[in-house]
Design a protein around this motif. Sequence first.
Motif, PDB file in Angstrom:
ATOM      1  N   GLY A  51      44.189  44.941  44.306  1.00  0.00           N
ATOM      2  CA  GLY A  51      43.173  45.970  44.522  1.00  0.00           C
ATOM      3  C   GLY A  51      43.133  46.425  45.960  1.00  0.00           C
ATOM      4  O   GLY A  51      42.979  47.620  46.250  1.00  0.00           O
ATOM      5  N   MET A  52      43.301  45.472  46.885  1.00  0.00           N
ATOM      6  CA  MET A  52      43.298  45.818  48.299  1.00  0.00           C
ATOM      7  C   MET A  52      44.477  46.722  48.643  1.00  0.00           C
ATOM      8  O   MET A  52      44.330  47.736  49.333  1.00  0.00           O
ATOM      9  N   SER A  53      45.672  46.383  48.140  1.00  0.00           N
ATOM     10  CA  SER A  53      46.865  47.160  48.459  1.00  0.00           C
ATOM     11  C   SER A  53      46.776  48.572  47.891  1.00  0.00           C
ATOM     12  O   SER A  53      47.094  49.550  48.576  1.00  0.00           O
ATOM     13  N   ALA A  82      38.582  46.676  52.188  1.00  0.00           N
ATOM     14  CA  ALA A  82      38.009  45.589  52.980  1.00  0.00           C
ATOM     15  C   ALA A  82      37.282  44.594  52.086  1.00  0.00           C
ATOM     16  O   ALA A  82      37.342  43.374  52.308  1.00  0.00           O
ATOM     17  N   PHE A  83      36.580  45.090  51.060  1.00  0.00           N
ATOM     18  CA  PHE A  83      35.902  44.200  50.116  1.00  0.00           C
ATOM     19  C   PHE A  83      36.914  43.357  49.342  1.00  0.00           C
ATOM     20  O   PHE A  83      36.749  42.137  49.191  1.00  0.00           O
ATOM     21  N   PHE A  84      37.973  44.006  48.833  1.00  0.00           N
ATOM     22  CA  PHE A  84      39.009  43.261  48.120  1.00  0.00           C
ATOM     23  C   PHE A  84      39.644  42.215  49.039  1.00  0.00           C
ATOM     24  O   PHE A  84      39.948  41.093  48.608  1.00  0.00           O
ATOM     25  N   SER A  85      39.862  42.580  50.295  1.00  0.00           N
ATOM     26  CA  SER A  85      40.443  41.652  51.259  1.00  0.00           C
ATOM     27  C   SER A  85      39.533  40.446  51.476  1.00  0.00           C
ATOM     28  O   SER A  85      40.006  39.305  51.559  1.00  0.00           O
ATOM     29  N   ALA A  86      38.225  40.685  51.549  1.00  0.00           N
ATOM     30  CA  ALA A  86      37.278  39.585  51.717  1.00  0.00           C
ATOM     31  C   ALA A  86      37.317  38.645  50.515  1.00  0.00           C
ATOM     32  O   ALA A  86      37.316  37.410  50.675  1.00  0.00           O
ATOM     33  N   PHE A  87      37.358  39.215  49.303  1.00  0.00           N
ATOM     34  CA  PHE A  87      37.474  38.380  48.103  1.00  0.00           C
ATOM     35  C   PHE A  87      38.769  37.576  48.127  1.00  0.00           C
ATOM     36  O   PHE A  87      38.802  36.402  47.732  1.00  0.00           O
ATOM     37  N   TYR A  88      39.850  38.211  48.586  1.00  0.00           N
ATOM     38  CA  TYR A  88      41.141  37.528  48.674  1.00  0.00           C
ATOM     39  C   TYR A  88      41.033  36.287  49.561  1.00  0.00           C
ATOM     40  O   TYR A  88      41.509  35.203  49.209  1.00  0.00           O
TER      41      TYR A  88
END
Length: 304
Positions: free
Chosen positions: A88-90, A165-171
């Motif tokens: 999702g982040m990518s 940024a949200f997806f990255s935080a979840f990652y």
Amino acid sequence: MTPSIAPPMERRLLGIGLVMLAFFLFTGIDTSAKWLGLSGISAIQIVFVRYGIHLALASAISFPRYGLGLIRTNNLGLQILRALALLGMSLSNFIAVQYLPLTVTGAIGFTMPLILCALSVPILGETVGPRRWTAIGVGFVGILIIVRPGGEAFHPAAFLSVAAAFFSAFYFLLTRRLAGVDSAATQQFYVAIFATIVLAPFALANWAWPDNMGAWIAFFAIGLFGFFGHQLATIAHRFAPASVLAPFSYFQILFLTASSWLIFNQPPDIWLFIGAPIVICSGMYIWLRERSLAKPVTPIAEPR
């Protein structure tokens, strides 16, 4: 043979040098994605190529050594969720860079530590005090200054950068949960194979080959940048603790600015110089506060 975790060594200058090189390669991912997008390649195909090449390299290097041990996991559910977050982040980021300067997407991406801090309360059960909540709020004010919603220069793709940024935080939250559960080699394999399998039907159905030399270079470089960037970031943590490496993540804005200006002729505007330092200072404050409270510091392995 199950992949093992290499023991840490105290060589901080080497660790800092490696992580700085990793951030340079991560900038290459965004630069390649933007170039391919402007050449008419779809974001789905760009992500597919990025992780397909990553998967090929990871398999070629790791399978001869570990065999089926590479795919053994102690928590398949978390591996899938982590891979989904990175996918999702990518996708969000690669679409956003087609419409926004790399400096803007990079500055918005620096809100990840702020989001990570906020999400650690409901997901990890951590306690965040009023000082850090204030820093989170101030950081998002910096983002509003950069994107200026409602202004003439505002583009809706900024919302995709926030989503990235949200997806990255979840990652990273899921990476914390997987710490000590599976090896780094196994984790890299799962994020690569998940994205490749999920996107293959969509990417292959509307496949388009690059039509110029620059696009061909970016086509192959994006996967190389991703694989070797993550490898260097992982190795850097063997030589220096995350608390030492964390502040150097903000140097990536210099690489992004150079790429945006020199390659795409998109120099930063005055609002970036005002908003980005606010975001960076907010993130630095949270890092210093967590360090003073002896809490784990976010690992440096920028996902792309």
